[in-house]
Scaffold this motif. Sequence first.
Motif, mmCIF file in Angstrom:
data_model
loop_
_atom_site.group_PDB
_atom_site.id
_atom_site.type_symbol
_atom_site.label_atom_id
_atom_site.label_comp_id
_atom_site.label_asym_id
_atom_site.label_seq_id
_atom_site.Cartn_x
_atom_site.Cartn_y
_atom_site.Cartn_z
ATOM 1 N N ALA A 23 0.819 -1.212 0.000
ATOM 2 C CA ALA A 23 0.000 0.000 0.000
ATOM 3 C C ALA A 23 0.852 1.261 0.000
ATOM 4 O O ALA A 23 0.513 2.252 -0.660
ATOM 5 C CB ALA A 23 -0.945 -0.007 1.197
ATOM 6 N N ASP A 24 1.964 1.256 0.736
ATOM 7 C CA ASP A 24 2.817 2.448 0.767
ATOM 8 C C ASP A 24 3.370 2.750 -0.625
ATOM 9 O O ASP A 24 3.487 3.925 -1.014
ATOM 10 C CB ASP A 24 3.977 2.247 1.749
ATOM 11 N N GLN A 25 3.705 1.708 -1.374
ATOM 12 C CA GLN A 25 4.209 1.922 -2.723
ATOM 13 C C GLN A 25 3.121 2.498 -3.618
ATOM 14 O O GLN A 25 3.386 3.361 -4.462
ATOM 15 C CB GLN A 25 4.736 0.620 -3.318
ATOM 16 N N VAL A 26 1.875 2.027 -3.432
ATOM 17 C CA VAL A 26 0.760 2.564 -4.214
ATOM 18 C C VAL A 26 0.632 4.065 -3.993
ATOM 19 O O VAL A 26 0.540 4.845 -4.945
ATOM 20 C CB VAL A 26 -0.566 1.856 -3.842
ATOM 21 N N ARG A 27 0.661 4.482 -2.739
ATOM 22 C CA ARG A 27 0.525 5.916 -2.438
ATOM 23 C C ARG A 27 1.662 6.718 -3.059
ATOM 24 O O ARG A 27 1.450 7.812 -3.607
ATOM 25 C CB ARG A 27 0.490 6.126 -0.922
ATOM 26 N N ASP A 28 2.869 6.187 -2.966
ATOM 27 C CA ASP A 28 4.023 6.884 -3.520
ATOM 28 C C ASP A 28 3.923 6.999 -5.036
ATOM 29 O O ASP A 28 4.187 8.052 -5.623
ATOM 30 C CB ASP A 28 5.302 6.145 -3.123
ATOM 31 N N LEU A 29 3.536 5.908 -5.683
ATOM 32 C CA LEU A 29 3.411 5.914 -7.140
ATOM 33 C C LEU A 29 2.369 6.925 -7.607
ATOM 34 O O LEU A 29 2.578 7.628 -8.606
ATOM 35 C CB LEU A 29 3.049 4.517 -7.648
ATOM 36 N N PHE A 30 1.275 7.013 -6.897
ATOM 37 C CA PHE A 30 0.234 7.948 -7.327
ATOM 38 C C PHE A 30 0.606 9.391 -7.012
ATOM 39 O O PHE A 30 0.164 10.305 -7.722
ATOM 40 C CB PHE A 30 -1.125 7.554 -6.743
ATOM 41 N N GLN A 31 1.419 9.606 -6.003
ATOM 42 C CA GLN A 31 1.945 10.953 -5.787
ATOM 43 C C GLN A 31 2.799 11.377 -6.982
ATOM 44 O O GLN A 31 2.708 12.510 -7.468
ATOM 45 C CB GLN A 31 2.774 10.999 -4.503
ATOM 46 N N VAL A 32 3.618 10.448 -7.468
ATOM 47 C CA VAL A 32 4.437 10.727 -8.648
ATOM 48 C C VAL A 32 3.555 10.953 -9.872
ATOM 49 O O VAL A 32 3.779 11.884 -10.658
ATOM 50 C CB VAL A 32 5.424 9.570 -8.908
ATOM 51 N N ARG A 33 2.543 10.104 -10.045
ATOM 52 C CA ARG A 33 1.662 10.241 -11.210
ATOM 53 C C ARG A 33 0.982 11.609 -11.217
ATOM 54 O O ARG A 33 0.902 12.264 -12.267
ATOM 55 C CB ARG A 33 0.599 9.138 -11.217
ATOM 56 N N ARG A 34 0.477 12.029 -10.074
ATOM 57 C CA ARG A 34 -0.193 13.332 -10.026
ATOM 58 C C ARG A 34 0.793 14.450 -10.377
ATOM 59 O O ARG A 34 0.455 15.374 -11.123
ATOM 60 C CB ARG A 34 -0.788 13.576 -8.642
ATOM 61 N N THR A 35 1.995 14.359 -9.846
ATOM 62 C CA THR A 35 2.988 15.395 -10.094
ATOM 63 C C THR A 35 3.311 15.507 -11.582
ATOM 64 O O THR A 35 3.316 16.603 -12.157
ATOM 65 C CB THR A 35 4.279 15.105 -9.306
ATOM 66 N N LEU A 36 3.557 14.373 -12.229
ATOM 67 C CA LEU A 36 3.994 14.401 -13.619
ATOM 68 C C LEU A 36 2.838 14.537 -14.603
ATOM 69 O O LEU A 36 2.879 15.371 -15.516
ATOM 70 C CB LEU A 36 4.800 13.137 -13.940
ATOM 71 N N GLU A 37 1.809 13.724 -14.443
ATOM 72 C CA GLU A 37 0.731 13.719 -15.442
ATOM 73 C C GLU A 37 -0.079 15.010 -15.412
ATOM 74 O O GLU A 37 -0.403 15.578 -16.461
ATOM 75 C CB GLU A 37 -0.180 12.500 -15.248
#
Length: 217
Positions: free
Chosen positions: A74-88
């Motif tokens: 779950a922690d990786q999911v949150r981190d990945l989506f933080q990155v996605r929001r930042t870039l996309e």
Amino acid sequence: MSDGLSLADHITLELRADIIGGRLLPGKALTEADLVLAYNASRNTIREALHRLGQEGLTRYVRHKGVMVRQPGADQVRDLFQVRRTLELQAIAASRPLREQQSDSMREAIEATQLARDREDWRAVGTHSLRFHQRIVGLLGSPLFDEFFTTVVAQLRLVFSAAPDESRFQAPWLARDRMIYQHLIENDRPAALEALSTYLDDSEQQLLEVFNPGSRH
């Protein structure tokens, strides 16, 4: 090699592509001896490639078992989506009207997703949908971000594989990708941003439910 990449580079790229394509799933052991034979490479070369995949968060060393494809949490999911929001979201916010090549590459990714859905190849559906989102990041025009996001996509592919019913998880997103694409074609950035933001919120929540059933964030 003629393209300037070492054999370890090529092996790293191929193994990463196998993860993105859903051919290497979480928990899969990556045995040195098997890879030496598969790639006609030395053990040192294989170790270098596996080390790079570990640095990218795609593999991990498990005592008494060796190197395995990473099981996300779950922690990786949150981190990945933080990155996605930042870039996309930034890619769309800063975008200009789509050039023909950009529009074509997005449409091709959506069409490939539709074909995969028609044949009920749900792993491929997830892979091609991620490629559509790679095209969104590509609007930034940064090769460094493109390379970084490829690693993010590989990690997301592992997250998707954790869904117990990938067909149910993947089913809703094609229509929403089409909507984002349509807004971009129309150069309606506010609508595209709203659609993508909601998309990412909903996708993250569904994935968090996979790891923590009944959770809300």
